[in-house]
Design a protein around this motif. Structure first.
Motif, mmCIF file in Angstrom:
data_model
loop_
_atom_site.group_PDB
_atom_site.id
_atom_site.type_symbol
_atom_site.label_atom_id
_atom_site.label_comp_id
_atom_site.label_asym_id
_atom_site.label_seq_id
_atom_site.Cartn_x
_atom_site.Cartn_y
_atom_site.Cartn_z
ATOM 1 N N ASN A 81 -6.478 0.349 -2.556
ATOM 2 C CA ASN A 81 -4.960 0.450 -2.910
ATOM 3 C C ASN A 81 -4.076 -0.453 -2.342
ATOM 4 O O ASN A 81 -4.185 -1.133 -1.191
ATOM 5 C CB ASN A 81 -4.520 1.850 -2.093
ATOM 6 C CG ASN A 81 -2.971 2.118 -2.473
ATOM 7 O OD1 ASN A 81 -2.558 2.315 -3.365
ATOM 8 N ND2 ASN A 81 -2.540 2.366 -1.276
ATOM 9 N N THR B 81 0.809 4.096 -2.771
ATOM 10 C CA THR B 81 0.485 5.556 -2.199
ATOM 11 C C THR B 81 1.394 6.381 -2.756
ATOM 12 O O THR B 81 1.212 7.494 -3.246
ATOM 13 C CB THR B 81 0.516 5.294 -0.991
ATOM 14 O OG1 THR B 81 -0.515 4.609 -0.428
ATOM 15 C CG2 THR B 81 0.113 6.890 -0.441
ATOM 16 N N ASP C 34 -8.614 10.004 -2.657
ATOM 17 C CA ASP C 34 -8.027 8.593 -3.121
ATOM 18 C C ASP C 34 -6.678 8.410 -2.100
ATOM 19 O O ASP C 34 -6.521 7.556 -1.392
ATOM 20 C CB ASP C 34 -7.841 8.734 -4.532
ATOM 21 C CG ASP C 34 -7.272 7.131 -5.007
ATOM 22 O OD1 ASP C 34 -6.420 6.540 -4.282
ATOM 23 O OD2 ASP C 34 -7.672 6.889 -6.185
ATOM 24 N N LEU C 35 -5.948 9.504 -2.316
ATOM 25 C CA LEU C 35 -4.700 9.584 -1.492
ATOM 26 C C LEU C 35 -4.769 9.389 0.052
ATOM 27 O O LEU C 35 -3.954 8.606 0.552
ATOM 28 C CB LEU C 35 -3.676 10.754 -1.754
ATOM 29 C CG LEU C 35 -3.043 10.853 -2.863
ATOM 30 C CD1 LEU C 35 -2.505 12.178 -3.255
ATOM 31 C CD2 LEU C 35 -1.878 9.734 -3.268
ATOM 32 N N SER D 226 -5.529 5.765 0.868
ATOM 33 C CA SER D 226 -4.533 4.655 0.350
ATOM 34 C C SER D 226 -3.721 3.920 1.398
ATOM 35 O O SER D 226 -3.926 2.746 1.468
ATOM 36 C CB SER D 226 -3.531 5.409 -0.504
ATOM 37 O OG SER D 226 -4.318 5.622 -1.894
ATOM 38 N N TYR D 227 -2.922 4.699 2.266
ATOM 39 C CA TYR D 227 -2.095 3.832 3.166
ATOM 40 C C TYR D 227 -2.796 3.466 4.148
ATOM 41 O O TYR D 227 -2.511 2.026 4.521
ATOM 42 C CB TYR D 227 -1.128 4.916 3.921
ATOM 43 C CG TYR D 227 -0.165 4.151 4.556
ATOM 44 C CD1 TYR D 227 0.722 3.387 4.092
ATOM 45 C CD2 TYR D 227 -0.278 4.334 6.043
ATOM 46 C CE1 TYR D 227 1.605 2.775 4.858
ATOM 47 C CE2 TYR D 227 0.943 3.587 6.712
ATOM 48 C CZ TYR D 227 1.438 2.811 6.236
ATOM 49 O OH TYR D 227 2.543 2.081 7.142
ATOM 50 N N ALA E 292 0.869 -1.135 0.121
ATOM 51 C CA ALA E 292 -0.181 -0.011 -0.005
ATOM 52 C C ALA E 292 0.837 1.293 -0.010
ATOM 53 O O ALA E 292 0.604 2.320 -0.681
ATOM 54 C CB ALA E 292 -0.887 0.053 1.326
ATOM 55 N N ALA E 293 2.120 1.251 0.672
ATOM 56 C CA ALA E 293 2.808 2.357 0.816
ATOM 57 C C ALA E 293 3.574 2.678 -0.544
ATOM 58 O O ALA E 293 3.626 3.876 -0.833
ATOM 59 C CB ALA E 293 3.779 2.150 1.983
ATOM 60 N N ARG F 131 1.043 7.047 -6.488
ATOM 61 C CA ARG F 131 -0.245 7.868 -6.582
ATOM 62 C C ARG F 131 0.188 9.367 -6.239
ATOM 63 O O ARG F 131 -0.384 10.184 -6.894
ATOM 64 C CB ARG F 131 -1.447 7.212 -6.005
ATOM 65 C CG ARG F 131 -1.955 6.021 -6.339
ATOM 66 C CD ARG F 131 -3.181 5.604 -5.559
ATOM 67 N NE ARG F 131 -3.597 4.204 -5.809
ATOM 68 C CZ ARG F 131 -4.823 3.637 -5.728
ATOM 69 N NH1 ARG F 131 -5.773 4.349 -5.078
ATOM 70 N NH2 ARG F 131 -5.229 2.411 -6.097
ATOM 71 N N LEU F 132 1.042 9.432 -5.018
ATOM 72 C CA LEU F 132 1.213 10.718 -4.812
ATOM 73 C C LEU F 132 1.990 11.823 -5.807
ATOM 74 O O LEU F 132 1.758 12.545 -6.093
ATOM 75 C CB LEU F 132 1.984 10.928 -3.604
ATOM 76 C CG LEU F 132 2.440 11.942 -2.925
ATOM 77 C CD1 LEU F 132 1.504 13.167 -2.577
ATOM 78 C CD2 LEU F 132 3.453 11.852 -1.873
ATOM 79 N N GLY G 90 -9.293 4.294 -3.279
ATOM 80 C CA GLY G 90 -8.338 4.482 -2.048
ATOM 81 C C GLY G 90 -8.156 3.314 -1.287
ATOM 82 O O GLY G 90 -7.325 2.785 -0.762
#
Length: 441
Positions: free
Chosen positions: A317, A140, A259-260, A263-264, A136-137, A143-144, A314
């Motif tokens: 993710n 993420t 979404d962001l 995500s994590y 996930a990280a 995505r960031l 998200g």
């Protein structure tokens, strides 16, 4: 390869390169269609050129497994970086839509190799109880970067023109590849009898895992279709209700920010409660968002739908990457992950085309169709992802601290015990005993 695992080692080896790669992708993605139009392509042809990046990924998924298995993760990343650089440079210097299309296919192919190598690296390096958070990280950070990329690209485009976005992408591909290539090589698994590296043909992988790919793989395909379709349906509906392009961009930005934010935490939830507890709600939320889209008739209601879509996307993710890592047999991890990624990437490629076909009759019907597909995907995830049960890992270690084979058998039996009766039996996940897909701390 998880003894002495240090999470901090992933920051510079995986997460930062992923963010840089995402920045490049985000800067380049919006300008491909614009450059195609500038080179004389019609609107439909420009749309096809954009879709060719996804087609390149689908084409590249299966050979990517053999490439990673034979070269190892680090060398495969170098190969993907080289090919990706060539693809972006071909697009950057394109003088006709056909040349731009060739660059798009090469870029997508390279992305498949790069992505598989990074996923395989994480699957090998990270202990299972931290796997979902790591995946996930990783996703993420990408995505960031993709979220920030258009802003950086806009500045360069302002200075040098539309090709500036592709210039940023080229720098991003090279820099991220160089950073990721500095990661230490992981020992490749070898055949117990010969001590040599083992390579399995695609046909063997497909036959051995045909039930998994035909069940959980279908759920992965449907998730890919739903995710990709939102990028087509949302702007088309915004145009349908009379919103201009700038307003649509703002709506997308709002959805992307939500979404962001989700995500994590998705990775934390997967490691704590299991994969199904995240995969099913993700697709349910996406499905509901598409089903209510036809009643959105102004900016406020459309923004609300975008936020709901952002929450759903998200929440999902990293779930596809994590499920792939969970189910991959260690001896043929790269080859299996290539076949697994193909299911999701095929959905990503086919989804928007299916929407376009249905939308020729009615755009609302297209949205409802995607919503139905997402709900079907949720049902498949519920049906085939094993149910989570708290798993005291130390118990397994106490049962067989010095007997890896017995430990594997115990893990296999534990998997059967925690699986839903509707899920495939353990033998359908992999051909050999492996760590249970949804075991936790």
């Amino acid at each position: 390869m998880t003894e002495g695992f240090d999470p901090k080692s992933l920051i510079t080896a995986v997460f930062v390169p992923s963010a840089i790669f995402g920045i490049g992708q985000g800067a380049g993605a919006p300008v491909v269609a614009l450059l195609a139009r500038e080179l004389g392509a019609s609107v439909p042809v420009a749309g096809v050129v954009v879709a060719l990046v996804a087609l390149g990924a689908v084409i590249g998924d299966l050979p990517a497994g053999s490439i990673v298995a034979r070269l190892g993760e680090r060398r495969a990343i170098l190969a993907g970086t080289a090919l990706g650089t060539v693809g972006v440079l071909v697009s950057l210097t394109a003088w006709t839509p056909a040349v731009l299309a060739a660059g798009a296919v090469l870029t997508g192919f390279a992305n498949a190799v790069w992505g598989l190598a990074r996923q395989s690296y994480l699957a090998e390096a990270v202990p299972i109880e931290r796997r979902a958070r790591a995946m996930a990280a990783f996703a993420t950070m990408w995505r960031l970067g993709f979220f920030l990329g258009p802003f950086l690209g806009a500045g360069v485009i302002h200075l040098v023109g539309v090709r500036g976005g592709l210039a940023v992408q080229a720098v991003g591909v090279v820099l991220s590849g160089v950073l990721m290539a500095r990661a230490p090589d992981l020992g490749r698994r070898t055949d117990a009898g010969t001590g040599e590296r083992t390579h399995t043909s695609l046909g063997t992988i497909l036959r051995r895992h045909r039930r998994l790919l035909g069940t959980l793989g279908v759920a992965s395909l449907l998730m890919g279709a739903a995710r990709a379709s939102r990028e087509a349906v949302l702007p088309l509906w915004a145009s349908h209700i009379g919103l201009d392009a700038a307003t649509v961009s703002i709506v997308f930005g709002i959805g992307g920010a939500v979404d962001l934010l989700c995500s994590y935490p998705a990775g934390q939830l997967m490691d704590r409660y299991g994969r199904r507890a995240v995969a099913v709600p993700s697709l349910l939320v996406i499905g509901v968002a598409f089903l209510i889209l036809p009643v959105a008739d102004d900016l406020a209601s459309l923004a609300a739908v975008a936020v709901v879509l952002g929450i759903g996307n998200g929440l999902g993710n990293g779930v596809i990457m994590t499920l792939g890592a969970d189910t991959a047999p260690p001896a043929t991890r790269a080859e299996f992950l290539a076949a697994w990624r193909l299911t999701h990437d095929t959905g990503m490629f086919v989804g928007p085309f299916a929407v376009g076909a249905v939308a020729t009759l009615s755009l609302a019907a297209g949205a409802l169709t995607v919503g139905g597909l997402a709900l079907l995907g949720a049902a498949c995830m519920f049906r085939f992802v094993p149910r989570y049960s708290p798993w005291p890992r130390r118990t397994l270690e106490q049962v067989a601290p010095a007997e890896p084979a017995l430990h594997n058998v115990t893990s296999t039996l534990g998997h059967v015990c925690v699986s839903d009766c509707s899920s495939p039996k353990v033998g359908d996940w992999t051909s050999s005993a492996s760590t249970p897909p949804t075991s936790g701390r």
